[in-house]
Structures are given as structure tokens and as C-alpha cells.
Write an enzyme that holds these catalytic residues in place. Structure first.
Site, short mmCIF file in Angstrom:
data_model
loop_
_atom_site.label_atom_id
_atom_site.label_comp_id
_atom_site.label_asym_id
_atom_site.label_seq_id
_atom_site.Cartn_x
_atom_site.Cartn_y
_atom_site.Cartn_z
N LYS A 131 -3.03 8.16 -2.99
CA LYS A 131 -2.46 7.68 -1.73
C LYS A 131 -3.10 8.39 -0.54
O LYS A 131 -3.11 9.62 -0.46
CB LYS A 131 -0.95 7.92 -1.76
CG LYS A 131 -0.18 7.38 -0.57
CD LYS A 131 1.30 7.63 -0.78
CE LYS A 131 2.18 7.10 0.30
NZ LYS A 131 3.62 7.35 0.04
N CYS A 136 2.48 2.35 -1.01
CA CYS A 136 3.60 2.48 -0.08
C CYS A 136 3.18 2.57 1.39
O CYS A 136 2.81 1.56 1.98
CB CYS A 136 4.47 3.66 -0.49
SG CYS A 136 6.17 3.56 0.17
N GLU A 163 5.70 2.64 -6.98
CA GLU A 163 5.33 4.01 -6.65
C GLU A 163 6.27 4.97 -7.38
O GLU A 163 7.45 4.69 -7.57
CB GLU A 163 5.45 4.22 -5.15
CG GLU A 163 5.11 5.63 -4.68
CD GLU A 163 5.32 5.83 -3.20
OE1 GLU A 163 4.64 6.69 -2.63
OE2 GLU A 163 6.18 5.14 -2.61
#
Length: 274
Positions: A112, A152, A40
Site C-alpha cells: 500500500k 483502501c 484489506e
């Protein structure tokens, strides 16, 4: 399939990170890696929003994406570029990952969905203050099998990973920049759980070390088998890890414990009069 995981301590200068990433793409290709996974925020990791704003670009103008695409095409390698900070709609940024093909083309994009808004006592993070959340789950085709893309803190939401597996993903990419407290407590167990629940390879390239913006990340880039075995743990040092995986293991694990097929609908609990 030979995969590579890049573990980095990304800083606040995208130009330098672009050069470094392009070099690592070449290094991975020289080792026979067919797909390289990066963490990330591979191009910029900066919690100072004003300083970051001077470096963040639109996707079409981002120097890190351009450098990695050029290197992937030059070396004929797939790259799962974990994510980049890019300009989004309005004033907020977007945390977007990419799958880049061996001709340098962008094969898939993923923004995300689950942003990192937490209070840890010693640390507090509000990713949603600077970033807009994505809305669409993404599964991308590769020559070896379908790849589900996450980033993440998506790791904490098993329904997303199950949906990716049900849509055909045999591999789940989890690029991350986990904090040290959350990494020590949750990183290994969550990654193993997502692999076991879905019968998928989980491939998690991570940030590690003390960064220029003052944060510290956990490292321990992992590859977990569909049976939940940790096949690779890179510890804390930055570097390149290489591993051969057999995608046939996915069908084997799912045939032994067919959890994806055996899930049943149920009524949610109604609570208690208590």
C-alpha cells in the site's frame, strides 16, 4: 469471467482467519468462481499495535498466506488476497496484497502506497505510525486481462489508478477496510469515479461490521462497470458475492470515451498575485 467477493469482519486471531479464508476459497470454487477477491487486512485487523506485533509474521512465515495459497492450489482458483499485515523493514509493518495463481503460486505483490492518516473529529487514524508505505505501482497478468492492485486509501488518488490503466489494467482491485463515516460519505462515489475515469472494472472487497479491536467498518463490497454502473453491492452483512463480468466491456467503454488517449500535458498553475 466469474468473480467472487468476500466480505468479512476480520478479528485479531490470524489462525482462525486462516481456516475461515481457506474454507471460503473452497466455497467460491464450488460456485464456479475463477478469481476470488478478499478485503484489506484479511488475516488480522487490530489497532492495538503491541497486541498486533505478537501476531504479525514475515511473509514466508505467515499462516494466512500459507493457508490461502494451499487452498488456491487445491481448488485451482485465482485469489486476490486483498492485504495482510506483515513484518517490514525495521520496526514497522507493511500492508501487502497478493495475487495468488491457481497452482498456489504468488503471481504478484503490492504494498500500500497511500497510508491512512486522517482526523475525522470522532476518530483519528495514523497508519504511518505502524506501517511503512510502498513505493511501486503493480499491474499483474491474468488469463482474462491485466489487474491493477491498490489498497483502501489508495482509492483517493486518481493518478495511481490512471497509471495502472495506462499500463494495461482492465480491472482495478480496491480491497478495503473503510471506516463508517468515510464510507458513507465517499465510498460509492470514489469507486464509481475511478471506474469512469479509467474505463475499468473496479472490484472492491471490503471489511464490514464491528470488529474485535473496537473499530467499525462500512462494508458495501462493490463491483463497478467501466461505464460506472454498480453491478454488485453486498450491503453490510459478511458473506460471499458472485458475479459474471465481461472484460469486453472495457474496450467498449474506452472506445466511447477515450479519456486515456486524450489526456494532454499541461503547465501547472503558477498561482495568483491576488
Amino acid at each position: 469471467m466469474r468473480i467472487g467477493l468476500l466480505q468479512t469482519t476480520t478479528g485479531i486471531g490470524p489462525a482462525a482467519e486462516a481456516v475461515a479464508l481457506a474454507g471460503q476459497v473452497g466455497a467460491a470454487a464450488a460456485l464456479g468462481v475463477e478469481m476470488l477477491f478478499t478485503p484489506e487486512m484479511s488475516g488480522l485487523l487490530d489497532r492495538d499495535r503491541a497486541r498486533a506485533a505478537s501476531q504479525v509474521r514475515a511473509e514466508a512465515d505467515d499462516p494466512v498466506l500459507a493457508a490461502v495459497r494451499e487452498a488456491a492450489g487445491r481448488h485451482g482458483i485465482w485469489v486476490q488476497l486483498g492485504s495482510l499485515a506483515l513484518q517490514g523493514a525495521g520496526e514497522k509493518f507493511v500492508n501487502r496484497g497478493f495475487l495468488i495463481g491457481p497452482e498456489g503460486e504468488v503471481a504478484a505483490r503490492y504494498a500500500k502506497i497511500h497510508l491512512f492518516d486522517v482526523s475525522l473529529g470522532s476518530e483519528s487514524w495514523r497508519e504511518s505510525a505502524a506501517y511503512q508505505a510502498g513505493e511501486e505501482a503493480v499491474v499483474a497478468a491474468t488469463p482474462w486481462g491485466a489487474l491493477g492492485m491498490t489498497i483502501c486509501s489508495d482509492l483517493r488518488f486518481p493518478a495511481l489508478h490512471r497509471a495502472l490503466a495506462e499500463a494495461g489494467a482492465a480491472m482495478l482491485a480496491v480491497p478495503a477496510a473503510f471506516t463508517r463515516p468515510t464510507g458513507e460519505a465517499h465510498w460509492h462515489v470514489l469507486l464509481r469515479a475511478r471506474a469512469i475515469e479509467t474505463g475499468s472494472f473496479v472490484i472492491a472487497a471490503a471489511q464490514s461490521g464491528t470488529h474485535a479491536d473496537g473499530r467499525a467498518t462500512y462494508g458495501h463490497s462493490l463491483v463497478v462497470s467501466p461505464w460506472g454502473e454498480v453491478l454488485l453491492d453486498m450491503g453490510e452483512a459478511p458473506g460471499l458475492g458472485v458475479l459474471d463480468i465481461d472484460l469486453a466491456d472495457v474496450a467498449t467503454a474506452r472506445s466511447k470515451i477515450p479519456a486515456l488517449q486524450h489526456a494532454r500535458p499541461f503547465r501547472p498553475p503558477t498561482g495568483s498575485d491576488g
